[in-house]
Design a protein around this motif. Structure first.
Motif, PDB file in Angstrom:
ATOM      1  N   LEU A  16      21.031 -48.092 -17.783  1.00 37.64           N
ATOM      2  CA  LEU A  16      22.293 -47.555 -18.415  1.00 37.64           C
ATOM      3  C   LEU A  16      22.700 -48.420 -19.719  1.00 37.64           C
ATOM      4  N   LYS A  17      22.602 -49.853 -19.475  1.00 40.19           N
ATOM      5  CA  LYS A  17      22.799 -50.734 -20.712  1.00 40.19           C
ATOM      6  C   LYS A  17      21.740 -50.555 -21.860  1.00 40.19           C
ATOM      7  N   LYS A  18      20.595 -50.356 -21.395  1.00 42.86           N
ATOM      8  CA  LYS A  18      19.596 -50.154 -22.509  1.00 42.86           C
ATOM      9  C   LYS A  18      19.575 -48.614 -23.105  1.00 42.86           C
ATOM     10  N   LEU A  48      30.268 -53.319 -15.895  1.00 48.15           N
ATOM     11  CA  LEU A  48      29.680 -53.171 -17.055  1.00 48.15           C
ATOM     12  C   LEU A  48      30.684 -52.164 -18.041  1.00 48.15           C
ATOM     13  N   LEU A  49      30.920 -51.027 -17.526  1.00 50.80           N
ATOM     14  CA  LEU A  49      31.411 -49.988 -18.193  1.00 50.80           C
ATOM     15  C   LEU A  49      32.888 -50.334 -18.694  1.00 50.80           C
ATOM     16  N   LYS A  50      33.641 -51.195 -17.760  1.00 53.20           N
ATOM     17  CA  LYS A  50      34.693 -51.499 -18.133  1.00 53.20           C
ATOM     18  C   LYS A  50      34.739 -52.589 -19.396  1.00 53.20           C
ATOM     19  N   HIS A  51      33.647 -53.358 -19.486  1.00 53.03           N
ATOM     20  CA  HIS A  51      33.529 -54.376 -20.309  1.00 53.03           C
ATOM     21  C   HIS A  51      33.165 -53.833 -21.767  1.00 53.03           C
ATOM     22  N   ILE A  52      32.279 -52.639 -21.826  1.00 53.01           N
ATOM     23  CA  ILE A  52      31.789 -52.154 -22.974  1.00 53.01           C
ATOM     24  C   ILE A  52      32.797 -50.980 -23.729  1.00 53.01           C
ATOM     25  N   ASN A  54      35.195 -48.746 -25.143  1.00 50.07           N
ATOM     26  CA  ASN A  54      35.992 -48.566 -26.485  1.00 50.07           C
ATOM     27  C   ASN A  54      36.336 -47.334 -26.920  1.00 50.07           C
ATOM     28  N   GLU A  55      36.662 -47.308 -28.237  1.00 46.82           N
ATOM     29  CA  GLU A  55      37.046 -45.863 -29.061  1.00 46.82           C
ATOM     30  C   GLU A  55      35.819 -44.915 -28.814  1.00 46.82           C
ATOM     31  N   ASN A  56      34.874 -45.337 -28.832  1.00 48.07           N
ATOM     32  CA  ASN A  56      33.661 -44.291 -28.772  1.00 48.07           C
ATOM     33  C   ASN A  56      32.853 -44.203 -27.541  1.00 48.07           C
ATOM     34  N   ILE A  57      33.280 -45.216 -26.559  1.00 49.47           N
ATOM     35  CA  ILE A  57      32.434 -45.218 -25.144  1.00 49.47           C
ATOM     36  C   ILE A  57      33.441 -45.107 -24.245  1.00 49.47           C
ATOM     37  N   LYS A  58      33.459 -44.167 -23.353  1.00 54.78           N
ATOM     38  CA  LYS A  58      34.499 -43.900 -22.488  1.00 54.78           C
ATOM     39  C   LYS A  58      33.877 -43.667 -20.941  1.00 54.78           C
ATOM     40  N   TYR A  59      34.512 -43.822 -19.935  1.00 54.11           N
ATOM     41  CA  TYR A  59      34.019 -43.738 -18.722  1.00 54.11           C
ATOM     42  C   TYR A  59      34.644 -42.944 -17.510  1.00 54.11           C
ATOM     43  N   ILE A  60      34.155 -42.455 -16.711  1.00 56.58           N
ATOM     44  CA  ILE A  60      34.967 -41.773 -15.478  1.00 56.58           C
ATOM     45  C   ILE A  60      34.257 -42.238 -14.297  1.00 56.58           C
TER      46      ILE A  60
END
Length: 288
Positions: A16-18, A48-52, A54-60
């Motif tokens: 996912l990170k890559k 990881l998702l909490k860390h990255i 931002n305005e353009n990267i969201k997660y559920i």
């Protein structure tokens, strides 16, 4: 023009990170947002998702594994963009690949969905175009026991379209769901993914429904993506085999119009097939 890039993640943190890094390094020429659905991963993906984020990267975050199709529909309901691109987390994007998919859909009203050329990490071609399954084709599928016994059989070659020229634009029956771009209005028009498919055959089913509505499925060789293949499913092989057979039966029952007698026979055949596969896998595990 806007784009939502949806990724369904389940215990594939490193991939996912890559994947996200490759998108950011090769961004589309439009406003876009990445939305990741995490299906209750236990490998640190949420951290990881909490860390990255931002305005353009969201997660559920889901509190259980909701499956691929349902998670994709979650993403679709959370966006209002012109286009929807679904990527597997083990996919890496190459330069201009996303733009080429979008441009093709923009110029061709009859194209309901588009995909690109999938390559393994070593650069070799991944066969991603298919004919629609029949009972016989399903028995000789990519991972089937019969194909392993008879690797050069004509049924598998026809189903997997192994002789297709992957250097030309093609319009196959259906394509694997690792990289699929939709116009959002068309995705909504056909009702998104059928959530009864937990995993597998949801891509086949949505391509069938698109074709029934008069749309084509496009394969574009100039849009290149690298696909590791099976990062999540390889970790749970027995469970994956069971889910694959359940999804196959649901696809047959939904789309092939067989009567109760035939469906009962097919159900027994699938159970027998699955039992044999599980026995083989168990023997292999015992030998390790």
């Amino acid at each position: 023009m806007t784009l939502t890039i949806g990724i369904v993640n389940y215990n594939t943190k490193k991939d996912l990170k890559k994947c996200i890094k490759s998108i950011l390094q090769n961004p589309p020429n439009c406003n876009f947002r990445i939305v990741v659905v995490d299906n209750n991963s236990k490998d640190g993906s949420r951290k990881l998702l909490k860390h990255i984020e931002n305005e353009n990267i969201k997660y559920i975050s889901n509190n259980k594994n909701m499956g691929f199709g349902r998670a994709c529909n979650q993403i679709a309901k959370k966006q209002n963009s012109s286009y929807l691109l679904f990527l597997n987390p083990d996919v890496e994007v190459s330069k201009n690949a996303i733009d080429k998919l979008i441009d093709f859909l923009k110029k061709n009203e009859k194209i309901g969905m588009a995909t690109g050329k999938l390559l393994f990490p070593d650069g070799s071609l991944q066969l991603s175009c298919r004919k629609f399954p029949t009972i016989l084709r399903a028995l000789f599928g990519r991972e089937s026991t019969l194909r392993k016994i008879f690797p050069n059989n004509m049924i598998s070659k026809e189903y997997l379209m192994s002789k297709l020229d992957y250097n030309k634009i093609q319009f196959p029956d259906w394509v694997r769901g690792a990289v699929i771009l939709f116009k959002t209005d068309i995705f909504e028009k056909i009702g998104g993914f059928d959530e009864k498919f937990f995993l597998y055959f949801e891509d086949t089913d949505i391509c069938l429904r698109l074709r029934e509505k008069g749309y084509e499925i496009a394969y574009l060789p100039e849009a290149v993506f690298y696909h590791k293949l099976g990062s999540s499913t390889k970790k749970e092989r027995l469970k994956t085999k069971i889910i694959h057979n359940i999804s196959m039966f649901h696809y047959i029952r939904k789309n092939m119009n067989y009567n109760f007698t035939v469906l009962s026979f097919l159900f027994i055949a699938l159970i027998t097939r699955l039992t044999f596969v599980l026995m083989v896998l168990s023997i292999k595990e015992t030998k390790k």
